[in-house]
Design a protein around this motif. Structure first.
Motif, PDB file in Angstrom:
ATOM      1  N   GLU A 215      48.809  47.509  36.455  1.00 59.17           N
ATOM      2  CA  GLU A 215      47.293  47.283  36.869  1.00 59.17           C
ATOM      3  C   GLU A 215      46.864  46.159  37.741  1.00 59.17           C
ATOM      4  O   GLU A 215      45.945  46.437  38.183  1.00 59.17           O
ATOM      5  N   TRP A 216      47.621  45.179  37.518  1.00 56.60           N
ATOM      6  CA  TRP A 216      47.309  43.986  38.420  1.00 56.60           C
ATOM      7  C   TRP A 216      47.823  43.856  39.856  1.00 56.60           C
ATOM      8  O   TRP A 216      47.538  43.140  40.591  1.00 56.60           O
TER       9      TRP A 216
ATOM     10  N   SER B 120      44.131  43.535  30.379  1.00 59.78           N
ATOM     11  CA  SER B 120      43.607  44.408  31.349  1.00 59.78           C
ATOM     12  C   SER B 120      42.407  44.352  32.432  1.00 59.78           C
ATOM     13  O   SER B 120      41.445  43.748  31.905  1.00 59.78           O
ATOM     14  N   PRO B 121      42.530  44.403  33.745  1.00 54.90           N
ATOM     15  CA  PRO B 121      41.314  44.179  34.614  1.00 54.90           C
ATOM     16  C   PRO B 121      39.999  44.901  33.907  1.00 54.90           C
ATOM     17  O   PRO B 121      38.949  44.215  34.137  1.00 54.90           O
TER      18      PRO B 121
ATOM     19  N   GLN C  86      36.922  42.878  32.959  1.00 55.41           N
ATOM     20  CA  GLN C  86      35.510  43.087  33.694  1.00 55.41           C
ATOM     21  C   GLN C  86      34.425  43.563  32.772  1.00 55.41           C
ATOM     22  O   GLN C  86      33.244  42.958  32.911  1.00 55.41           O
TER      23      GLN C  86
ATOM     24  N   ALA D 227      37.290  37.814  35.136  1.00 55.77           N
ATOM     25  CA  ALA D 227      37.978  39.002  35.681  1.00 55.77           C
ATOM     26  C   ALA D 227      38.087  38.553  37.334  1.00 55.77           C
ATOM     27  O   ALA D 227      39.092  38.812  37.926  1.00 55.77           O
ATOM     28  N   ALA D 228      36.773  38.272  37.849  1.00 57.58           N
ATOM     29  CA  ALA D 228      36.785  38.024  39.395  1.00 57.58           C
ATOM     30  C   ALA D 228      37.769  36.726  39.647  1.00 57.58           C
ATOM     31  O   ALA D 228      38.507  36.776  40.610  1.00 57.58           O
TER      32      ALA D 228
ATOM     33  N   THR E  75      41.459  38.203  39.414  1.00 56.67           N
ATOM     34  CA  THR E  75      41.866  38.931  40.449  1.00 56.67           C
ATOM     35  C   THR E  75      41.854  38.259  41.817  1.00 56.67           C
ATOM     36  O   THR E  75      42.932  38.740  42.562  1.00 56.67           O
ATOM     37  N   GLN E  76      41.119  37.351  41.828  1.00 55.78           N
ATOM     38  CA  GLN E  76      41.406  36.495  43.137  1.00 55.78           C
ATOM     39  C   GLN E  76      42.840  35.772  43.085  1.00 55.78           C
ATOM     40  O   GLN E  76      43.269  35.813  44.286  1.00 55.78           O
ATOM     41  N   ARG E  77      43.064  35.347  41.953  1.00 59.31           N
ATOM     42  CA  ARG E  77      44.340  34.568  41.988  1.00 59.31           C
ATOM     43  C   ARG E  77      45.574  35.535  42.047  1.00 59.31           C
ATOM     44  O   ARG E  77      46.414  35.196  43.130  1.00 59.31           O
ATOM     45  N   VAL E  78      45.370  36.859  41.701  1.00 60.12           N
ATOM     46  CA  VAL E  78      46.540  37.680  41.860  1.00 60.12           C
ATOM     47  C   VAL E  78      46.427  38.153  43.253  1.00 60.12           C
ATOM     48  O   VAL E  78      47.718  38.318  43.827  1.00 60.12           O
ATOM     49  N   ILE E  79      45.534  38.471  43.759  1.00 62.88           N
ATOM     50  CA  ILE E  79      45.294  38.743  45.257  1.00 62.88           C
ATOM     51  C   ILE E  79      45.896  37.961  46.031  1.00 62.88           C
ATOM     52  O   ILE E  79      46.462  38.289  47.228  1.00 62.88           O
TER      53      ILE E  79
END
Length: 110
Positions: free
Chosen positions: A24-25, A87-88, A92, A99-100, A103-107
């Motif tokens: 998922e990530w 889970s994202p 969210q 979540a943001a 997500t930014q850290r993972v991306i």
């Protein structure tokens, strides 16, 4: 027998849940390789664990092996609870800012 049944269900659910959480990530292009690697690594980890347990049993006996493996399981569970994000989609819905941020850290690592 009931405890064996319950633990078998738990172990059977661990692999697909772990693969789902991991993929998922990930960006779409990495998902198939990571899912395949996780599905292959699960039985391989069981083999390595069985070999280690066999060695531990002969050297330390069953009671010390039980204590070591049980303690390791508890420590790993605590670390997973502390470090694994939700889970994202769940994040969210519950906490869009967190979540943001995650997500930014993972991306940023992708």
């Amino acid at each position: 027998a009931l405890l064996r049944l319950v633990s078998g269900i738990g172990f059977g659910a661990a692999t697909p849940n772990g693969v789902a959480l991991a993929t998922e990530w990930l960006p779409l292009r990495h998902r198939p390789r990571v899912a395949s690697a996780l599905l292959i690594a699960t039985p391989l980890g069981g083999l390595v664990g069985a070999l280690a347990a066999n060695q531990m049993l002969t050297e330390l006996g069953w009671s010390m092996s039980f204590i070591i493996c049980g303690s390791a399981s508890i420590v790993i569970a605590i670390v997973m609870i502390w470090l694994l994000p939700e889970s994202p989609v769940f994040l969210q819905l519950r906490n869009p800012d967190r979540a943001a941020q995650l997500t930014q850290r993972v991306i940023g690592r992708a």
